[in-house]
Design an enzyme around this catalytic site. Structure first.
Site, PDB file in Angstrom:
ATOM      1  N   TYR A 298       0.968  -1.450   0.156  1.00  0.00           N
ATOM      2  CA  TYR A 298       0.107  -0.286  -0.189  1.00  0.00           C
ATOM      3  C   TYR A 298       1.090   1.230  -0.217  1.00  0.00           C
ATOM      4  O   TYR A 298       2.192   1.429   0.861  1.00  0.00           O
ATOM      5  CB  TYR A 298      -1.027  -0.037   1.186  1.00  0.00           C
ATOM      6  CG  TYR A 298      -2.029   1.054   1.228  1.00  0.00           C
ATOM      7  CD1 TYR A 298      -3.504   0.290   0.699  1.00  0.00           C
ATOM      8  CD2 TYR A 298      -1.926   2.628   1.845  1.00  0.00           C
ATOM      9  CE1 TYR A 298      -4.482   1.125   0.693  1.00  0.00           C
ATOM     10  CE2 TYR A 298      -2.967   3.252   1.598  1.00  0.00           C
ATOM     11  CZ  TYR A 298      -4.290   2.338   1.122  1.00  0.00           C
ATOM     12  OH  TYR A 298      -5.158   3.500   0.904  1.00  0.00           O
ATOM     13  N   TYR A 342      -5.957   5.617  -7.321  1.00  0.00           N
ATOM     14  CA  TYR A 342      -6.201   5.581  -5.699  1.00  0.00           C
ATOM     15  C   TYR A 342      -7.263   4.904  -5.508  1.00  0.00           C
ATOM     16  O   TYR A 342      -8.507   5.212  -5.423  1.00  0.00           O
ATOM     17  CB  TYR A 342      -5.864   6.815  -5.251  1.00  0.00           C
ATOM     18  CG  TYR A 342      -6.002   6.942  -3.435  1.00  0.00           C
ATOM     19  CD1 TYR A 342      -5.062   6.022  -2.631  1.00  0.00           C
ATOM     20  CD2 TYR A 342      -7.505   7.630  -2.964  1.00  0.00           C
ATOM     21  CE1 TYR A 342      -5.935   6.337  -1.209  1.00  0.00           C
ATOM     22  CE2 TYR A 342      -7.643   7.394  -2.089  1.00  0.00           C
ATOM     23  CZ  TYR A 342      -6.915   6.849  -0.984  1.00  0.00           C
ATOM     24  OH  TYR A 342      -7.096   6.986   0.580  1.00  0.00           O
TER      25      TYR A 342
END
Length: 389
Positions: A298, A342
């Site tokens: 991430y 995102y």
């Protein structure tokens, strides 16, 4: 007390379908429509129909309720529906929830989804405006009066401590993460930054957002949707695409945990919540860092990629920048949230599935084991996915 033994979930469920909308800065349609498009695409990819689905999982932040998505997609009765808290920290936990439901016989086919207009609608990077009073907001009240108003500013505190502790600079430490992500995005047609790699010099020249974070250390703000289909390993073997077996799934929260503002811990140079996840993933999968073929970590902000590599044991504390610069692990081969989109990490799970299928735009030869992580700085989650057999 943390879990200290191998759990029994590993190997009982698999991701069998992935689907997404395009990734854009202005989708020109509702978040519900984005969710429905992604779910339908994932079911098509899995060779299943809406009638096969009896479970749905999403994020607490999502604006498209499970029953509404079910109606929009033409699903029938649901026997399981669940939501996971803590923003991007929920990504891998949605798959864990689905796998738990499948393993327990509560549901047979569960779809995990996430859809938002995070660029054209409410932008998380705009800070904490228009929030309802909550206990979490009280914790933020210790930081907001001093100008720590956005996720970038919260991460900057830990990033600055990391640089100080290990005697390095933003260019040396964070630059390789950003350059690696954009290199992969440049060859991924689905990525927003397709065809647009960057150099270390360009990273160093980008404007400050919250020192020591520059613009190119910060993830995008994206409109789009992503969905994943989970079912049993046995059923997966009868479907058209190779399954990505969930070898391990874990959630983690550390001591003195807050949402992005855990500044009162003894040490700000690590991510204890990801350490909890790492230990359980390695225990349950029986694997370790040397066994992983590709890492999908991430990357809402580049410094936290370094800390994750260190928490998982790929390298010693303070050595992650050199690890990334040397390309010792194929990392965020879709371009990550810095380069592709995102989507609160859900697109990263999809990339891990593509790697195991052999269909990634930046394919790692013979990839058979993938590590995927969810949001950092918050209570989080992770997965180890493996090729079947």
């Amino acid at each position: 007390m943390s879990v200290r033994a191998r759990d029994s979930l590993g190997g009982r469920a698999a991701v069998v379908g992935i689907g997404a909308t395009e990734f854009s800065k202005d989708s020109a349609r509702s978040e519900l429509r984005l969710a429905a498009e992604a779910v339908r695409a994932a079911l098509d990819d899995a060779g299943l129909t809406a009638a096969d689905v009896d479970g749905l999982v999403t994020f607490t932040m999502d604006t498209s309720p499970e029953i509404t998505v079910a109606q929009a997609c033409g699903m029938g009765e649901l026997s399981f529906f669940s939501r996971v808290h803590y923003g991007g920290g929920a990504a891998c936990a949605t798959v864990q929830q689905a796998a738990l439901a499948v393993a327990a016989g509560v549901a047979e086919v569960v779809v995990c989804y996430r859809a938002f207009n995070e660029r054209s609608g409410r932008r998380f990077g705009s800070g904490v405006t228009r929030r309802e009073p909550t206990a979490e907001g009280v914790a933020l009240g210790w930081s907001l009066p001093y100008g720590l108003l956005t996720p970038a500013s919260w991460v900057a505190m830990a990033a600055q401590r990391y640089l100080y502790t290990y005697g390095t600079t933003p260019e040396e430490a964070f630059g390789p993460v950003a350059v690696t992500a954009r290199r992969h995005a440049a060859t991924n047609p689905a990525a927003y930054f397709h065809g647009r790699p960057i150099t270390l010099a360009e990273h160093a020249a980008s404007r400050w957002i919250a020192e020591p974070l520059r613009l190119l250390d910060c993830c995008q703000e994206t409109d789009g949707g992503q969905a994943l289909v989970v079912t049993s390993v046995e059923r997966a073997r009868d479907l058209p695409k190779p399954p990505a077996v969930i070898a391990a799934a874990a959630q983690g929260a550390g001591r003195a945990q807050e949402q992005m503002t855990s500044f009162y811990r003894d040490d700000l140079t690590g991510l204890p919540e990801m350490g909890v996840v790492a230990r359980q993933l390695w225990r349950t999968s029986g694997l370790g860092p040397a066994d992983i073929d590709v890492g999908i970590l991430y990357d809402h902000f580049s410094p936290f990629v370094l800390m994750q590599l260190e928490e998982f044991g790929f390298c010693a504390p303070g050595e992650a920048a050199a690890f990334v610069a040397a390309d010792r692990l194929p990392l965020n081969t879709h371009g990550g949230q810095l380069g592709e989109a995102y989507l609160h990490g859900m697109n990263g799970i999809a990339e891990a599935v593509r790697q195991l299928r052999g269909t990634s735009p930046n394919q790692v030869p013979s990839a058979a084991r993938a590590l995927v992580t969810a949001g950092t700085g918050v209570p989080t989650s992770g997965l180890v996915l493996t090729a079947d057999g």
